[in-house]
Design an enzyme around this catalytic site. Structure first.
Site, PDB file in Angstrom:
ATOM      1  N   ARG A   1      -4.818   2.688  -5.883  1.00  0.00           N
ATOM      2  CA  ARG A   1      -3.729   3.513  -6.424  1.00  0.00           C
ATOM      3  C   ARG A   1      -3.795   3.810  -7.906  1.00  0.00           C
ATOM      4  NH1 ARG A   1       1.296   0.874  -3.348  1.00  0.00           N
ATOM      5  NH2 ARG A   1       0.496   1.616  -1.373  1.00  0.00           N
TER       6      ARG A   1
ATOM      7  N   HIS B   1       3.009   4.811  -7.752  1.00  0.00           N
ATOM      8  CA  HIS B   1       2.463   5.335  -6.497  1.00  0.00           C
ATOM      9  C   HIS B   1       2.018   6.766  -6.764  1.00  0.00           C
ATOM     10  CE1 HIS B   1       1.937   6.380  -2.327  1.00  0.00           C
ATOM     11  NE2 HIS B   1       2.201   5.139  -1.974  1.00  0.00           N
TER      12      HIS B   1
ATOM     13  N   ARG C   1      -1.920  -4.088  -7.262  1.00  0.00           N
ATOM     14  CA  ARG C   1      -1.715  -4.539  -5.879  1.00  0.00           C
ATOM     15  C   ARG C   1      -2.422  -3.623  -4.876  1.00  0.00           C
ATOM     16  NH1 ARG C   1       2.155  -3.085  -1.781  1.00  0.00           N
ATOM     17  NH2 ARG C   1       3.160  -1.680  -3.248  1.00  0.00           N
TER      18      ARG C   1
ATOM     19  N   GLY D   1       4.287   2.553   4.846  1.00  0.00           N
ATOM     20  CA  GLY D   1       2.914   2.388   5.344  1.00  0.00           C
ATOM     21  C   GLY D   1       2.761   1.222   6.291  1.00  0.00           C
TER      22      GLY D   1
ATOM     23  N   HIS E   1       6.588   2.384  -8.736  1.00  0.00           N
ATOM     24  CA  HIS E   1       6.694   1.956  -7.339  1.00  0.00           C
ATOM     25  C   HIS E   1       6.826   0.448  -7.184  1.00  0.00           C
ATOM     26  CE1 HIS E   1       5.987   2.262  -3.046  1.00  0.00           C
ATOM     27  NE2 HIS E   1       4.933   1.476  -3.105  1.00  0.00           N
TER      28      HIS E   1
ATOM     29  N   THR F   1      12.576  -3.175   0.783  1.00  0.00           N
ATOM     30  CA  THR F   1      11.987  -3.395   2.110  1.00  0.00           C
ATOM     31  C   THR F   1      12.377  -2.281   3.077  1.00  0.00           C
ATOM     32  OG1 THR F   1      12.130  -5.790   1.765  1.00  0.00           O
ATOM     33  CG2 THR F   1      11.889  -5.029   4.047  1.00  0.00           C
TER      34      THR F   1
ATOM     35  N   GLU G   1      -5.432   2.308   4.523  1.00  0.00           N
ATOM     36  CA  GLU G   1      -4.850   2.800   3.260  1.00  0.00           C
ATOM     37  C   GLU G   1      -5.854   2.591   2.132  1.00  0.00           C
ATOM     38  OE1 GLU G   1      -1.056   0.780   2.856  1.00  0.00           O
ATOM     39  OE2 GLU G   1      -0.064   2.192   4.184  1.00  0.00           O
TER      40      GLU G   1
ATOM     41  N   SER H   1      18.584  -9.662   0.048  1.00  0.00           N
ATOM     42  CA  SER H   1      18.463  -9.525   1.503  1.00  0.00           C
ATOM     43  C   SER H   1      17.381  -8.538   1.914  1.00  0.00           C
ATOM     44  CB  SER H   1      19.810  -9.119   2.106  1.00  0.00           C
ATOM     45  OG  SER H   1      20.221  -7.876   1.558  1.00  0.00           O
ATOM     46  N   GLY H   2      16.246  -8.571   1.185  1.00  0.00           N
ATOM     47  CA  GLY H   2      15.057  -7.850   1.647  1.00  0.00           C
ATOM     48  C   GLY H   2      14.251  -8.809   2.513  1.00  0.00           C
TER      49      GLY H   2
ATOM     50  N   SER I   1       2.197  -6.215  -0.196  1.00  0.00           N
ATOM     51  CA  SER I   1       3.449  -6.725  -0.766  1.00  0.00           C
ATOM     52  C   SER I   1       4.350  -7.341   0.293  1.00  0.00           C
ATOM     53  CB  SER I   1       4.159  -5.564  -1.460  1.00  0.00           C
ATOM     54  OG  SER I   1       5.496  -5.868  -1.634  1.00  0.00           O
ATOM     55  N   LEU I   2       4.507  -6.669   1.407  1.00  0.00           N
ATOM     56  CA  LEU I   2       5.339  -7.222   2.484  1.00  0.00           C
ATOM     57  C   LEU I   2       4.723  -8.532   2.966  1.00  0.00           C
ATOM     58  CD1 LEU I   2       6.133  -3.920   4.450  1.00  0.00           C
ATOM     59  CD2 LEU I   2       7.740  -5.255   3.077  1.00  0.00           C
TER      60      LEU I   2
HETATM   61  P1  FAD Z   1      13.784  -6.096  -1.680  1.00  0.00           P
HETATM   62  O1  FAD Z   1      13.388  -5.682  -0.324  1.00  0.00           O
HETATM   63  O2  FAD Z   1      13.898  -5.043  -2.706  1.00  0.00           O
HETATM   64  O3  FAD Z   1      15.142  -6.893  -1.605  1.00  0.00           O
HETATM   65  C1  FAD Z   1      15.808  -7.283  -2.781  1.00  0.00           C
HETATM   66  C2  FAD Z   1      17.220  -7.652  -2.425  1.00  0.00           C
HETATM   67  O4  FAD Z   1      17.864  -8.262  -3.528  1.00  0.00           O
HETATM   68  C3  FAD Z   1      18.104  -6.483  -2.042  1.00  0.00           C
HETATM   69  O5  FAD Z   1      18.890  -6.866  -0.952  1.00  0.00           O
HETATM   70  C4  FAD Z   1      18.972  -6.260  -3.280  1.00  0.00           C
HETATM   71  O6  FAD Z   1      20.206  -5.658  -3.010  1.00  0.00           O
HETATM   72  C5  FAD Z   1      19.138  -7.698  -3.715  1.00  0.00           C
HETATM   73  N1  FAD Z   1      19.490  -7.878  -5.128  1.00  0.00           N
HETATM   74  C6  FAD Z   1      18.870  -7.402  -6.222  1.00  0.00           C
HETATM   75  N2  FAD Z   1      19.485  -7.830  -7.333  1.00  0.00           N
HETATM   76  C7  FAD Z   1      20.513  -8.603  -6.930  1.00  0.00           C
HETATM   77  C8  FAD Z   1      21.541  -9.307  -7.606  1.00  0.00           C
HETATM   78  N3  FAD Z   1      21.644  -9.327  -8.939  1.00  0.00           N
HETATM   79  N4  FAD Z   1      22.465  -9.979  -6.865  1.00  0.00           N
HETATM   80  C9  FAD Z   1      22.420  -9.965  -5.508  1.00  0.00           C
HETATM   81  N5  FAD Z   1      21.476  -9.297  -4.826  1.00  0.00           N
HETATM   82  C10 FAD Z   1      20.533  -8.634  -5.530  1.00  0.00           C
HETATM   83  N6  FAD Z   1       4.991  -2.690   0.516  1.00  0.00           N
HETATM   84  C11 FAD Z   1       4.131  -2.901   1.530  1.00  0.00           C
HETATM   85  O7  FAD Z   1       3.538  -3.976   1.626  1.00  0.00           O
HETATM   86  N7  FAD Z   1       3.944  -1.933   2.471  1.00  0.00           N
HETATM   87  C12 FAD Z   1       4.577  -0.728   2.432  1.00  0.00           C
HETATM   88  O8  FAD Z   1       4.406   0.101   3.302  1.00  0.00           O
HETATM   89  C13 FAD Z   1       5.463  -0.482   1.363  1.00  0.00           C
HETATM   90  N8  FAD Z   1       6.084   0.717   1.252  1.00  0.00           N
HETATM   91  C14 FAD Z   1       7.017   0.882   0.259  1.00  0.00           C
HETATM   92  C15 FAD Z   1       7.725   2.079   0.198  1.00  0.00           C
HETATM   93  C16 FAD Z   1       8.720   2.230  -0.746  1.00  0.00           C
HETATM   94  C17 FAD Z   1       9.479   3.522  -0.809  1.00  0.00           C
HETATM   95  C18 FAD Z   1       8.999   1.195  -1.666  1.00  0.00           C
HETATM   96  C19 FAD Z   1      10.070   1.346  -2.688  1.00  0.00           C
HETATM   97  C20 FAD Z   1       8.266   0.022  -1.629  1.00  0.00           C
HETATM   98  C21 FAD Z   1       7.270  -0.146  -0.672  1.00  0.00           C
HETATM   99  N9  FAD Z   1       6.540  -1.321  -0.600  1.00  0.00           N
HETATM  100  C22 FAD Z   1       5.656  -1.514   0.431  1.00  0.00           C
HETATM  101  C23 FAD Z   1       6.852  -2.450  -1.465  1.00  0.00           C
HETATM  102  C24 FAD Z   1       7.737  -3.416  -0.672  1.00  0.00           C
HETATM  103  O9  FAD Z   1       8.620  -2.685   0.145  1.00  0.00           O
HETATM  104  C25 FAD Z   1       8.539  -4.314  -1.561  1.00  0.00           C
HETATM  105  O10 FAD Z   1       7.744  -4.879  -2.554  1.00  0.00           O
HETATM  106  C26 FAD Z   1       9.152  -5.430  -0.744  1.00  0.00           C
HETATM  107  O11 FAD Z   1       9.909  -4.869   0.306  1.00  0.00           O
HETATM  108  C27 FAD Z   1      10.010  -6.316  -1.618  1.00  0.00           C
HETATM  109  O12 FAD Z   1      10.731  -7.186  -0.807  1.00  0.00           O
HETATM  110  P2  FAD Z   1      11.751  -8.179  -1.506  1.00  0.00           P
HETATM  111  O13 FAD Z   1      12.423  -8.904  -0.409  1.00  0.00           O
HETATM  112  O14 FAD Z   1      11.066  -8.933  -2.551  1.00  0.00           O
HETATM  113  O15 FAD Z   1      12.782  -7.226  -2.265  1.00  0.00           O
HETATM  114  C1  SIN Z   2       2.927   3.493   1.224  1.00  0.00           C
HETATM  115  O1  SIN Z   2       3.310   3.640   2.378  1.00  0.00           O
HETATM  116  O2  SIN Z   2       2.192   4.270   0.635  1.00  0.00           O
HETATM  117  C2  SIN Z   2       3.394   2.313   0.468  1.00  0.00           C
HETATM  118  C3  SIN Z   2       2.532   1.187   0.763  1.00  0.00           C
HETATM  119  C4  SIN Z   2       2.682   0.107  -0.257  1.00  0.00           C
HETATM  120  O3  SIN Z   2       3.397   0.259  -1.242  1.00  0.00           O
HETATM  121  O4  SIN Z   2       2.025  -0.908  -0.069  1.00  0.00           O
END
Ligand code: FAD
Ligand code: SIN
Length: 541
Positions: A292, A240, A388, A47, A353, A42, A112, A12-13, A393-394
């Site tokens: 990075r 990071h 990356r 950033g 990261h 997420t 960035e 649920s990201g 990533s988002l």
């Molecule tokens: P997630 O958002 O991590 O969601 C994964 C989901 O899967 C969660 O709900 C988790 O609970 C669930 N899950 C995992 N395993 C299981 C399982 N076995 N069973 C059921 N559920 C499970 N990227 C950018 O582009 N810009 C930014 O500014 C940025 N800042 C960041 C800052 C931080 C601190 C971090 C950690 C990352 C950042 N990133 C950024 C990277 C970016 O946030 C992530 O790569 C992105 O949000 C991933 O989205 P996702 O939906 O793939 O995974």
């Molecule tokens: C950050 O805000 O520095 C994270 C940005 C990213 O991971 O893309």
């Protein structure tokens, strides 16, 4: 217990929620998530999200910046199509109520590292939280999306699980859902579905120090690998450069290190040694705004050279009210830990990261297993290559979640999908486990091993050492797993071990330094001359 649905979404990201939202336009969805629905990488994104919004910017520039950061390993077609689709998907986010920060009528676009233009849409320094809020709100309005919290996916349902029929791992052809452990009452539920979307996010918890929350144990990578799905480029772990250094950073922030956003350097933040000296000009002409991998290696090198615990990020030359206005979350969090970022240098260190590699998907979000789709950090789309670009990533997660939804529509409408009778979860002969402390010890051992030997700077010797240690922990854990009734911690430990194995294996395969993979044995960047992905598949190797 079993549940049937059209589409199972795991996670649920941004990737899982957006896919579920789009799929709900034509099919029923069950979405499972291992903790509460907001807990995800997420939710911690700071950033922002990169896209071409400014008329002075162009798709060509965003593509070029992404390819440069990716160090020769990006799939150009994937990059171009993601960048071009970006503005449409941003509109989707805005339509569901995401509020990006504006100056007057225009978006306040930030800059960035590695970006030649200001193109990062953000919500102050809590962008991920705002996107997650808007997505959850929209998903909750849909009657045909059922969300199960505290539900951890164990393994994918494939040919393996056909009732009364044993098939070998190399023969997997289809995915029909997953086994899910409902951790609120410790029951394993079989969820069958015509299509499954893996959106389980990252694996930062493989490392001792990480910006990722505790949920990021690489479950999706491991489930896919166990099911024989192709994964690639696992060696490219992004560290990071700037996570907040405190003596107990992990316990201060519930198992993760607090991020000091790259946007702080984009805003003019300068990196200094303990003695107050600037050093980035010695490493790259782009200084603090180099990609990075370069900044993280520079910091690592300064720390090793001087024996210091951290370097410092300096914003003190900027106006206090501007700092607080742009970075309210970073300001208040650091203040709680004794650092006033308007007056003090911020102590920072690199931390794991982001995983650039993962499940190989094509431009339509399809994996190598029929019926299995993936989006977000768990994937390898070809967009990030060997490193990356910040805030891509988002964007990637959003674009590929949308595409998964489109491809699944064709898949489930275009053919009569027959799901065979699949076995229920069988835990006969297993015992409850009363020695959880052994799991905790192994958890810590994996994280320390990966941090010590498979970090920013690697070598053949270090990788060999890590491989041996991880192999021992693997054997011990599998023995325990076979005789134990499943519980969350043992599932996560198994997944961390599998991810560590794939990272080490890919790192050993890459006989060059490229992007995020830097090894003392092949120190010259791009030395192999041959540009290839490191593809792994769990067939009898
Ligand atoms: P997630 O958002 O991590 O969601 C994964 C989901 O899967 C969660 O709900 C988790 O609970 C669930 N899950 C995992 N395993 C299981 C399982 N076995 N069973 C059921 N559920 C499970 N990227 C950018 O582009 N810009 C930014 O500014 C940025 N800042 C960041 C800052 C931080 C601190 C971090 C950690 C990352 C950042 N990133 C950024 C990277 C970016 O946030 C992530 O790569 C992105 O949000 C991933 O989205 P996702 O939906 O793939 O995974
Ligand atoms: C950050 O805000 O520095 C994270 C940005 C990213 O991971 O893309």
């Amino acid at each position: 217990m079993s549940i049937k649905t059209d589409v199972l979404v795991i996670g649920s990201g941004i990737a899982g929620l957006f896919a579920a939202l789009k799929i709900s336009e034509y099919a029923d969805v069950v979405l499972v998530t291992k903790k509460n629905k907001a807990e995800s990488n997420t939710n911690y994104a700071q950033g922002g999200i990169a896209s071409v919004i400014d008329p002075k910017d162009s798709f060509e520039k965003h593509v070029a910046d992404t390819l440069i950061a990716g160090a020769g390993l990006c799939d150009k077609e994937a990059v171009e199509s993601m960048v071009k689709e970006g503005p449409e998907r941003i509109k989707d986010l805005i339509e569901i109520g995401t509020k990006f920060t504006k100056i007057g009528d225009s978006f306040d676009l930030a800059r960035e590292g590695g970006h030649s233009m200001s193109r990062i849409l953000h919500s102050k320094d809590l962008t991920g939280q705002e996107i997650e809020r808007a997505l959850i709100h929209s998903v909750e309005e849909k009657n045909n999306i059922k969300i199960y919290e505290d539900a951890i996916a164990i393994d994918l349902l494939t040919e393996h699980n056909i009732f009364n029929e044993a098939k070998s791992i190399g023969e997997n052809k289809n995915c029909w859902g997953a086994y899910i452990l409902d951790t609120s009452n410790n029951v394993v539920v079989k969820i069958t579905a015509k299509a499954t979307v893996l959106a389980t996010g990252g694996l930062g918890q493989v490392y001792l120090h990480t910006t990722n929350p505790l949920i990021a144990t690489g479950d999706g990578f491991a489930m896919a690998y166990r099911a024989g799905v192709e994964i690639a480029n696992m060696e490219f772990i992004q560290f990071h450069p700037t996570s907040f250094f405190t003596k107990n950073s992990n316990s201060d922030f519930d198992g993760r290190s607090f991020l000091i956003s790259e946007a702080v350097r984009g805003f003019g933040g300068l990196l200094r040694t303990k003695g107050g000296n600037l050093f980035m000009m010695n490493y790259d002409p782009r200084k603090e705004l180099a990609p990075r991998d370069i900044v993280a290696r520079a910091i690592d090198s300064e720390l090793k050279k001087r024996g210091d615990e951290c370097v410092y990020l300096d914003l003190t030359h900027k106006k206090s009210q501007d700092i607080i206005h742009h970075f309210p979350n970073i300001y208040t969090t650091c203040l709680k830990h004794g650092i006033d970022i308007t007056k003090d240098f911020i102590p920072v260190v690199p931390a794991a990261h982001y995983a650039c590699g993962g499940i190989v998907v094509n431009l339509r979000g399809q994996t190598s297993l029929n019926g299995l789709y993936a989006s977000g950090e768990v994937t390898m789309t070809g967009v990030h290559g060997a490193n990356r670009l910040a805030s891509n990533s988002l964007l990637e997660a959003l674009v590929y979640a949308f595409r998964c939804a489109g491809t699944i529509k064709e898949h489930i409408n275009g053919s009569d999908i027959k799901i065979p009778e699949l076995s229920d979860w069988d835990d006969s002969g297993t015992l409850s486990h009363d020695e959880k402390v052994l799991i905790t010890h192994s958890f810590n051992e994996v994280k320390q091993t990966m941090w010590d030997y498979v970090g920013i700077v690697r070598s053949d010797l270090r990788l060999e050492r890590a491989a041996k240690r991880i192999h021992n922990i693997y054997n011990e854990t599998e023995e325990l797993y076979k005789k134990t009734r499943v519980f969350k911690e043992i599932l996560e430990l198994r997944n961390l071990i599998t991810c560590s194995h794939t990272i080490i294996k890919s790192a050993k395969m890459r006989k060059e330094s490229r992007g995020l993979h830097y090894t003392l044995d092949y120190p010259n960047l791009y030395s192999s001359g041959k540009i290839e992905n490191t593809v792994l598949k769990n067939v009898k190797e």
